[in-house]
Design a protein around this motif. Structure first.
Motif, PDB file in Angstrom:
ATOM      1  N   ASP A  86      -4.724  -7.921  -0.122  1.00  0.00           N
ATOM      2  CA  ASP A  86      -4.445  -6.485  -0.047  1.00  0.00           C
ATOM      3  C   ASP A  86      -3.397  -6.250   1.025  1.00  0.00           C
ATOM      4  N   ILE A  87      -2.212  -5.859   0.607  1.00  0.00           N
ATOM      5  CA  ILE A  87      -1.111  -5.679   1.552  1.00  0.00           C
ATOM      6  C   ILE A  87      -1.007  -4.243   2.063  1.00  0.00           C
ATOM      7  N   THR A  88      -1.828  -3.341   1.528  1.00  0.00           N
ATOM      8  CA  THR A  88      -1.680  -1.935   1.920  1.00  0.00           C
ATOM      9  C   THR A  88      -1.827  -1.690   3.425  1.00  0.00           C
ATOM     10  N   PRO A  89      -2.684  -2.432   4.158  1.00  0.00           N
ATOM     11  CA  PRO A  89      -2.703  -2.208   5.606  1.00  0.00           C
ATOM     12  C   PRO A  89      -1.364  -2.510   6.277  1.00  0.00           C
ATOM     13  N   HIS A 120      -1.842   0.213  -4.846  1.00  0.00           N
ATOM     14  CA  HIS A 120      -3.208  -0.201  -4.526  1.00  0.00           C
ATOM     15  C   HIS A 120      -3.793  -1.197  -5.529  1.00  0.00           C
ATOM     16  N   SER A 121      -2.977  -1.721  -6.410  1.00  0.00           N
ATOM     17  CA  SER A 121      -3.487  -2.632  -7.448  1.00  0.00           C
ATOM     18  C   SER A 121      -3.931  -3.980  -6.896  1.00  0.00           C
ATOM     19  N   ARG A 122      -3.466  -4.340  -5.708  1.00  0.00           N
ATOM     20  CA  ARG A 122      -3.699  -5.661  -5.114  1.00  0.00           C
ATOM     21  C   ARG A 122      -3.094  -6.781  -5.959  1.00  0.00           C
ATOM     22  N   ILE A 125       9.786  -9.352   3.989  1.00  0.00           N
ATOM     23  CA  ILE A 125      10.062  -9.604   5.410  1.00  0.00           C
ATOM     24  C   ILE A 125       8.781 -10.015   6.122  1.00  0.00           C
ATOM     25  N   GLN A 126       7.693  -9.317   5.844  1.00  0.00           N
ATOM     26  CA  GLN A 126       6.426  -9.655   6.499  1.00  0.00           C
ATOM     27  C   GLN A 126       5.918 -11.024   6.046  1.00  0.00           C
ATOM     28  N   GLY A 127       6.103 -11.349   4.779  1.00  0.00           N
ATOM     29  CA  GLY A 127       5.693 -12.652   4.290  1.00  0.00           C
ATOM     30  C   GLY A 127       6.498 -13.791   4.869  1.00  0.00           C
TER      31      GLY A 127
END
Length: 222
Positions: free
Chosen positions: A9-12, A29-31, A64-66
């Motif tokens: 879940d990347i939403t946070p 929000h599909s994950r 970028i975060q990944g």
């Protein structure tokens, strides 16, 4: 190379970037969507990314975060037809990810031709480690983007085409490119050609559908 889903879940991580109009959207929000952009970058560890079709920037923020801030070059192409200013995404990347060092380059252009014509572009390799195509969704548009982007890749570049499941014209364009233009393709779960294929292609059943292509063999684990 094996690409695995690295985050459920990347939403946070995306919460502070989300526009108020998008916060309830299922694709957020599909994950099973932006989590994959994070995972592609986590697996590739790119030093450079080219993205065609940026809109509000959620996919590039995820990559970028990944990448764990491993990036040196980001090139964003968007014609701003939806009214989202590309400059806002560039500014956000520079501020939120401290992407403003002397060895870092991030810029946005309305087309690849504008980028090529800019004499102020710093001297650097034209090749990118990840190329994300999410621009013109017409059949000929996606074919044009694929053709144009080949000159910006190298043997290990991961090409990501979005909306393969969602948009019939995108699917038709990619399928045509695989079956006609790019002869000798190895397509996972579709057909296999062991005679030194030009590209290995794998479909990932994300919320909107991703077709991945790479000149070197790879697999995806869900």
């Amino acid at each position: 190379m094996i690409i695995k889903k690295q985050i459920e879940d990347i939403t946070p991580y995306l919460a502070k970037f989300l526009h108020r109009d998008d916060r309830g959207e299922l694709y957020i929000h599909s994950r099973n969507y932006y989590e994959w952009y994070y995972s592609y970058a986590f697996s590739i560890k790119p030093r450079s990314i080219l993205e065609i079709g940026v809109r509000r920037g959620y996919s590039i923020f995820s990559m970028i975060q990944g990448s764990n801030i491993n990036l040196e070059r980001i090139l964003l192409i968007d014609n701003e037809e939806y009214g989202f200013p590309l400059s806002a995404v560039v500014t956000r990347i520079k501020s939120e990810f401290a992407f403003n060092g002397p060895d870092c380059f991030v810029a946005g252009y309305n087309s690849l031709q504008d980028y090529k014509n800019n004499v102020n572009v710093p001297p650097m390799s034209q090749a990118f480690d990840i190329i994300h195509i999410d621009g013109d969704h017409s059949l000929f548009g996606v074919l044009k983007d694929l053709d144009n982007c080949l000159g910006f890749g190298h043997s290990k570049t991961l090409y990501i085409v979005d909306d393969y499941k969602l948009c019939p014209e995108v699917k038709s364009g990619v399928d045509w490119w695989i079956n006609n233009y790019n002869s000798g393709v190895c397509v996972s779960n579709i057909k296999t050609n062991k005679n030194d294929p030009q590209f290995c292609c794998v479909y990932v059943d994300t919320y909107q559908g991703h077709m991945l292509s790479r000149k070197q063999y790879f697999t995806v684990e869900v």
